[in-house]
Design a protein around this motif. Structure first.
Motif, mmCIF file in Angstrom:
data_model
loop_
_atom_site.group_PDB
_atom_site.id
_atom_site.type_symbol
_atom_site.label_atom_id
_atom_site.label_comp_id
_atom_site.label_asym_id
_atom_site.label_seq_id
_atom_site.Cartn_x
_atom_site.Cartn_y
_atom_site.Cartn_z
ATOM 1 N N GLY A 126 4.331 10.519 -7.951
ATOM 2 C CA GLY A 126 4.012 9.164 -7.511
ATOM 3 C C GLY A 126 2.822 9.255 -6.580
ATOM 4 N N VAL A 127 1.759 8.567 -6.927
ATOM 5 C CA VAL A 127 0.520 8.655 -6.159
ATOM 6 C C VAL A 127 0.275 7.297 -5.505
ATOM 7 C CG1 VAL A 127 -1.965 9.049 -6.300
ATOM 8 C CG2 VAL A 127 -0.403 10.417 -7.705
ATOM 9 N N THR A 128 0.037 7.309 -4.208
ATOM 10 C CA THR A 128 -0.184 6.061 -3.475
ATOM 11 C C THR A 128 -1.664 5.705 -3.488
ATOM 12 O OG1 THR A 128 1.687 6.516 -2.033
ATOM 13 C CG2 THR A 128 0.074 4.923 -1.240
ATOM 14 N N ILE A 129 -1.951 4.470 -3.870
ATOM 15 C CA ILE A 129 -3.321 3.970 -3.869
ATOM 16 C C ILE A 129 -3.390 2.773 -2.940
ATOM 17 C CG2 ILE A 129 -5.061 2.805 -5.268
ATOM 18 C CD1 ILE A 129 -4.225 4.651 -7.580
ATOM 19 N N ASP A 130 -4.284 2.864 -1.965
ATOM 20 C CA ASP A 130 -4.458 1.767 -1.007
ATOM 21 C C ASP A 130 -5.476 0.782 -1.580
ATOM 22 O OD1 ASP A 130 -5.333 0.109 1.080
ATOM 23 O OD2 ASP A 130 -4.711 1.595 2.579
ATOM 24 N N PRO A 131 -5.039 -0.432 -1.891
ATOM 25 C CA PRO A 131 -5.963 -1.380 -2.543
ATOM 26 C C PRO A 131 -7.066 -1.884 -1.632
ATOM 27 C CG PRO A 131 -3.879 -2.459 -2.044
ATOM 28 C CD PRO A 131 -3.699 -1.009 -1.699
ATOM 29 N N LYS A 132 -6.927 -1.656 -0.331
ATOM 30 C CA LYS A 132 -7.945 -2.142 0.617
ATOM 31 C C LYS A 132 -8.969 -1.080 0.986
ATOM 32 C CE LYS A 132 -6.434 -6.289 0.905
ATOM 33 N NZ LYS A 132 -7.178 -7.296 0.101
ATOM 34 N N THR A 133 -8.609 0.196 0.766
ATOM 35 C CA THR A 133 -9.550 1.268 1.128
ATOM 36 C C THR A 133 -9.910 2.158 -0.061
ATOM 37 O OG1 THR A 133 -7.839 2.890 1.672
ATOM 38 C CG2 THR A 133 -8.499 1.359 3.429
ATOM 39 N N GLY A 134 -9.118 2.110 -1.119
ATOM 40 C CA GLY A 134 -9.344 3.008 -2.249
ATOM 41 C C GLY A 134 -8.789 4.403 -2.029
ATOM 42 N N ALA A 135 -8.117 4.626 -0.910
ATOM 43 C CA ALA A 135 -7.557 5.954 -0.640
ATOM 44 C C ALA A 135 -6.508 6.305 -1.694
ATOM 45 C CB ALA A 135 -6.948 5.992 0.754
ATOM 46 N N VAL A 136 -6.515 7.553 -2.130
ATOM 47 C CA VAL A 136 -5.585 8.075 -3.131
ATOM 48 C C VAL A 136 -4.847 9.243 -2.489
ATOM 49 C CG1 VAL A 136 -5.366 9.154 -5.404
ATOM 50 C CG2 VAL A 136 -7.133 7.414 -5.009
ATOM 51 N N SER A 137 -3.512 9.151 -2.451
ATOM 52 C CA SER A 137 -2.735 10.170 -1.753
ATOM 53 C C SER A 137 -1.461 10.531 -2.519
ATOM 54 C CB SER A 137 -2.370 9.661 -0.358
ATOM 55 O OG SER A 137 -1.604 10.627 0.323
#
Ligand SMILES: [Fe+2]
Length: 189
Positions: free
Chosen positions: A5-16
Motif C-alpha cells: 500500500g503506497v500513500t500518495i499525498d494529493p496536495k504535495t505529490g509525495a509518494v511513500s
C-alpha cells in the motif's frame, strides 16, 4: 514480490514509500518553448526554477509501475509550463494520468499527427492510447499534480517531440487557454 500500500499525498505529490525521484529545471527545457527570447529573459529575470518533479514506485520485475508528477505553475511569455512530452518506445503501451490537484491540459498527438486533448482536473483520469505522444501542461495558478501508471517496459522516446515539437502550442490569450499551431513544428520530418 509482495503487495504494497503506497500513500500518495494529493496536495504535495509525495509518494511513500518510493523508489526514485527526479527533478527537471527550466534550464533543461529551453528547446520545448516556442519563444527562445522570452525563455532567456525569464531565466535572466527570475533565475532557474524547478519545472516538475517525478516520484515513482517501482517493483523490479513487475509489469507495471506508477508515481506522481508535480508541475510548477508559470509561463514562458504566453506559453504555459509543460513537460517535455514523449512517445513510448513500445508502440503497444498506453498509460493513465489521474489528476490529484490543480488544472491543466493533457495534449496528445498520434503518429499520424492527429491532436487530442483531455482536461486535467481532480477526478479526471485520462486514458493515453498506445503510440500517442503525451505532454502535460499546467494552465492553472497552483501546482498540477497527477498520478501516472504504465508498463515498466514502455520506454521513453523524447527525441521526436523535443526535436520537432508538437503540432499545437497551448498559450494564454486574454486569461483563457488557447490552442495555436506551433510555429516551430516542422511537418514531414
Ligand atoms: Fe508516458
Amino acid at each position: 514480490m509482495f503487495p504494497a500500500g503506497v500513500t500518495i499525498d494529493p496536495k504535495t505529490g509525495a509518494v511513500s514509500p518510493n523508489t526514485g525521484t527526479y527533478t527537471k529545471h527550466l534550464s533543461e527545457l529551453r528547446s520545448i518553448y516556442h519563444d527562445g527570447a522570452e525563455f532567456d529573459a525569464r531565466l535572466a529575470r527570475q533565475g532557474d526554477a524547478v519545472a516538475y518533479t517525478v516520484i515513482e514506485y517501482r517493483e523490479p520485475g513487475a509489469d507495471i509501475f506508477f508515481g506522481t508528477t508535480t508541475m510548477s505553475p508559470g509561463r514562458i511569455g504566453d506559453e504555459y509550463f509543460m513537460t517535455r512530452g514523449h512517445f513510448h518506445e513500445r508502440p503497444d503501451r498506453g498509460e493513465i494520468y489521474y489528476t490529484q490537484s490543480g488544472e491543466g491540459v493533457l495534449l496528445m498527438q498520434s503518429r499520424q499527427g492527429e491532436m487530442r486533448s483531455v482536461e486535467m482536473k481532480p477526478g479526471v483520469c485520462a486514458f493515453i492510447p498506445p503510440d500517442w505522444a503525451h505532454r502535460s501542461i499546467n494552465t492553472g495558478e497552483q501546482p498540477l499534480i497527477f498520478v501516472w501508471c504504465c508498463n515498466q517496459d514502455a520506454g521513453h522516446d523524447y527525441d521526436v517531440i523535443v526535436t520537432r515539437g508538437m503540432r499545437q502550442i497551448v498559450v494564454e490569450r486574454s486569461g483563457a487557454v488557447a490552442y495555436l499551431p506551433n510555429p516551430k513544428f516542422a511537418a514531414g520530418n
